[in-house]
Design a protein around this motif. Structure first.
Motif, PDB file in Angstrom:
ATOM      1  N   GLU A  45       0.628  -4.590   4.261  1.00  0.00           N
ATOM      2  CA  GLU A  45      -0.863  -4.998   4.151  1.00  0.00           C
ATOM      3  C   GLU A  45      -1.416  -6.093   3.261  1.00  0.00           C
ATOM      4  O   GLU A  45      -0.366  -7.357   2.963  1.00  0.00           O
ATOM      5  CB  GLU A  45      -1.160  -3.781   3.515  1.00  0.00           C
ATOM      6  CG  GLU A  45      -1.312  -2.413   3.890  1.00  0.00           C
ATOM      7  CD  GLU A  45      -1.795  -0.896   3.750  1.00  0.00           C
ATOM      8  OE1 GLU A  45      -2.159  -1.214   2.482  1.00  0.00           O
ATOM      9  OE2 GLU A  45      -1.188  -0.267   3.484  1.00  0.00           O
ATOM     10  N   TYR A  99       0.017 -10.570   0.238  1.00  0.00           N
ATOM     11  CA  TYR A  99       0.424  -9.753   1.888  1.00  0.00           C
ATOM     12  C   TYR A  99       1.654  -9.233   0.475  1.00  0.00           C
ATOM     13  O   TYR A  99       2.526  -9.540  -0.160  1.00  0.00           O
ATOM     14  CB  TYR A  99       0.892 -11.037   2.437  1.00  0.00           C
ATOM     15  CG  TYR A  99       0.137 -11.644   2.952  1.00  0.00           C
ATOM     16  CD1 TYR A  99      -0.668 -11.929   4.071  1.00  0.00           C
ATOM     17  CD2 TYR A  99      -0.723 -12.723   2.539  1.00  0.00           C
ATOM     18  CE1 TYR A  99      -1.540 -12.695   4.882  1.00  0.00           C
ATOM     19  CE2 TYR A  99      -1.409 -13.822   2.883  1.00  0.00           C
ATOM     20  CZ  TYR A  99      -2.227 -13.589   3.817  1.00  0.00           C
ATOM     21  OH  TYR A  99      -3.108 -14.186   4.706  1.00  0.00           O
ATOM     22  N   TYR A 131       5.675  -0.377   4.609  1.00  0.00           N
ATOM     23  CA  TYR A 131       3.829  -0.718   5.140  1.00  0.00           C
ATOM     24  C   TYR A 131       3.787  -2.065   5.124  1.00  0.00           C
ATOM     25  O   TYR A 131       4.216  -2.574   4.396  1.00  0.00           O
ATOM     26  CB  TYR A 131       3.280   0.193   5.301  1.00  0.00           C
ATOM     27  CG  TYR A 131       2.853   0.461   3.110  1.00  0.00           C
ATOM     28  CD1 TYR A 131       2.473  -0.685   2.488  1.00  0.00           C
ATOM     29  CD2 TYR A 131       3.927   1.405   2.593  1.00  0.00           C
ATOM     30  CE1 TYR A 131       2.484  -0.640   1.364  1.00  0.00           C
ATOM     31  CE2 TYR A 131       3.415   1.478   0.651  1.00  0.00           C
ATOM     32  CZ  TYR A 131       2.887   0.159   0.630  1.00  0.00           C
ATOM     33  OH  TYR A 131       3.182   0.461  -0.953  1.00  0.00           O
ATOM     34  N   HIS A 134      -6.385 -11.505   7.951  1.00  0.00           N
ATOM     35  CA  HIS A 134      -7.104 -11.124   8.214  1.00  0.00           C
ATOM     36  C   HIS A 134      -6.735 -11.442   9.572  1.00  0.00           C
ATOM     37  O   HIS A 134      -5.634 -10.456  10.062  1.00  0.00           O
ATOM     38  CB  HIS A 134      -9.207 -11.047   8.741  1.00  0.00           C
ATOM     39  CG  HIS A 134      -9.358  -9.339   7.809  1.00  0.00           C
ATOM     40  ND1 HIS A 134      -9.792  -8.476   9.164  1.00  0.00           N
ATOM     41  CD2 HIS A 134      -9.615  -9.064   6.754  1.00  0.00           C
ATOM     42  CE1 HIS A 134     -10.559  -7.670   8.423  1.00  0.00           C
ATOM     43  NE2 HIS A 134      -9.838  -8.098   6.400  1.00  0.00           N
TER      44      HIS A 134
END
Length: 424
Positions: free
Chosen positions: A77, A87, A75, A51
């Motif tokens: 994430e 990742y 994208y 995070h």
């Protein structure tokens, strides 16, 4: 489809899958760093680190990272599991260099600002609360605690509130020093790419990435059958019964477990769905899941129903398991499950991201890629006798655990658990 592999000068493993029909590229940066690698006083730090890295680097703020990704039409994430963190990105070829540089920044030059640590603690604490407020998620989490007790693989990925509150910038940096190193990482990519060019871009992005990982030898868990029940004043009861199963590396046993999963409750034609939901109408939701990790695996059956139907649903589930053990599975039933499993795997080859994820998991589980033809061949060689041998091994009281969330008193929960684990 062309597969190639190599190592960067820093030792990081790279696998690419060139797809002539693809218009985009999927990239995964994987670390062998998950919940199972945490110390007892830092539960949840693998997920917390994942995070926190998106909150900014020494070159970009968290907001600017999001803007760059959006400007690329891409994208970026991440996810954390028991044994790994990944990742991953999807980008058009012209944006590859920039997205690789950004991914490298996240792990080589993270800001790890103490102020952002405090902010992210609140986010993760809210996430933990959300799981606790979601019975279908909580009951799955409790199952592993019931099945494997205090083993690292039984820990919740999000951690515990008391450990999350204790995290500091220093503790995150310590975790990264131990596990975010090139010798503990793999990169997988698939899509519209050329292996040599991709490796060149990767080498540029990660040229300053160095260090050596701390090695942890994780012993496989042993089943410690138990009941974990949480009383909640809600409209339904959520029940899960699981059995200590097989790891990804125990290939034949694992494949048999997956086929058993499909026949029992993995689809709309399965035994449990047809009998308990369609015929008797006792539950809205019932299904099975088989999970294989590098060091362990399990098979779980879960259902939710009105409190008044819990006992009968448990009895019918137990009846179906004992019926399976007594009468076995049919040849046509097994062939149907084989076709379903083979078809789903072949269809996954049509996904750019799916191929990248598949390659990453295989490298972490087996340290090599397994060709789809080899996997399909392994599936096709399974016999009825093979499946029944695994069923008889899985469904024994010594390997089974139960978790329940709902308006049941402790005594009633114990009675339900006894019904579910009474196998012959």
């Amino acid at each position: 489809m062309k597969v190639a592999s190599c190592k960067l000068s820093n030792g990081m493993k790279v696998v690419t899958v060139e797809l002539p029909w693809a218009k985009s590229i999927a990239v995964g940066l994987w670390f062998k760093a998950g919940t199972a690698h945490e110390n007892d006083d830092e539960l949840g730090i693998a997920h917390f680190t994942e995070h926190l890295l998106f909150k900014g680097t020494k070159k970009h703020t968290g907001r600017r990272i999001a803007q760059v990704v959006d400007e690329l039409g891409a994208y970026l994430e991440a996810f954390t599991e028991k044994e790994m963190t990944c990742y991953y990105a999807r980008v058009l070829p012209e944006g590859l260099s920039k997205i690789l540089s950004l991914m490298a920044e996240l792990v080589i030059e993270p800001a790890i600002n103490p102020k952002e640590v405090k902010v992210e603690q609140e986010v993760v604490l809210s996430e933990i609360t959300e799981v606790n407020d979601t019975p279908e998620e909580l009951v799955q989490e409790l199952l592993l605690e019931a099945l494997w007790d205090a083993h690292p693989l039984a820990r919740p990925v999000l951690g515990k509130p008391e450990t999350v509150k204790s995290f500091t910038a220093k503790s995150v940096k310590s975790f990264m020093r131990r596990f975010y190193t090139p010798d503990n990482a793999v990169v997988t990519a698939s899509g519209c790419l050329e292996h040599e060019r991709f490796v060149d871009e990767l080498q540029k992005a990660f040229k300053s990435f160095n260090g050596r990982a701390m090695r942890i030898k994780l012993k496989p868990p042993k089943p410690k059958p138990n009941l974990k029940a949480v009383t909640r004043d809600i409209g339904q009861a959520y029940v899960c019964v699981g059995s200590h199963g097989f790891s990804q590396r125990e290939r034949k046993q694992f494949i048999c477990m997956v086929l058993l999963d499909l026949m029992l409750g993995g689809n709309a034609s399965s035994r449990l769905f047809q009998s308990i939901r369609e015929k008797l109408g006792l539950t809205y939701s019932i299904g099975t899941v088989s999970v294989g990790m590098k060091n362990a695996g399990f098979l779980a059956i879960s259902f939710s129903c009105a409190n008044k139907n819990v006992k009968r649903a448990a009895e019918e589930l137990n009846r179906e398991i004992n019926k399976l053990l007594k009468h076995g599975v049919g040849e046509k039933e097994l062939e149907r499950a084989k076709r379903q499993l083979s078809s789903s795997m072949l269809m996954s080859l049509e996904s750019v991201t799916g191929l990248m994820l598949q390659a990453g998991r295989q490298l972490i589980y087996f340290d090599r890629l397994i060709a789809m033809d080899e996997i399909i061949s392994q599936v096709n060689t399974v016999t009825v006798e093979d499946v029944m041998a695994i069923a008889n091994e899985l469904f024994t009281r010594e390997r089974m655990a139960v978790s329940i969330v709902g308006p049941l008193k402790e005594k009633n929960a114990e009675a339900i658990a006894d019904i579910l684990t009474s196998v012959s």
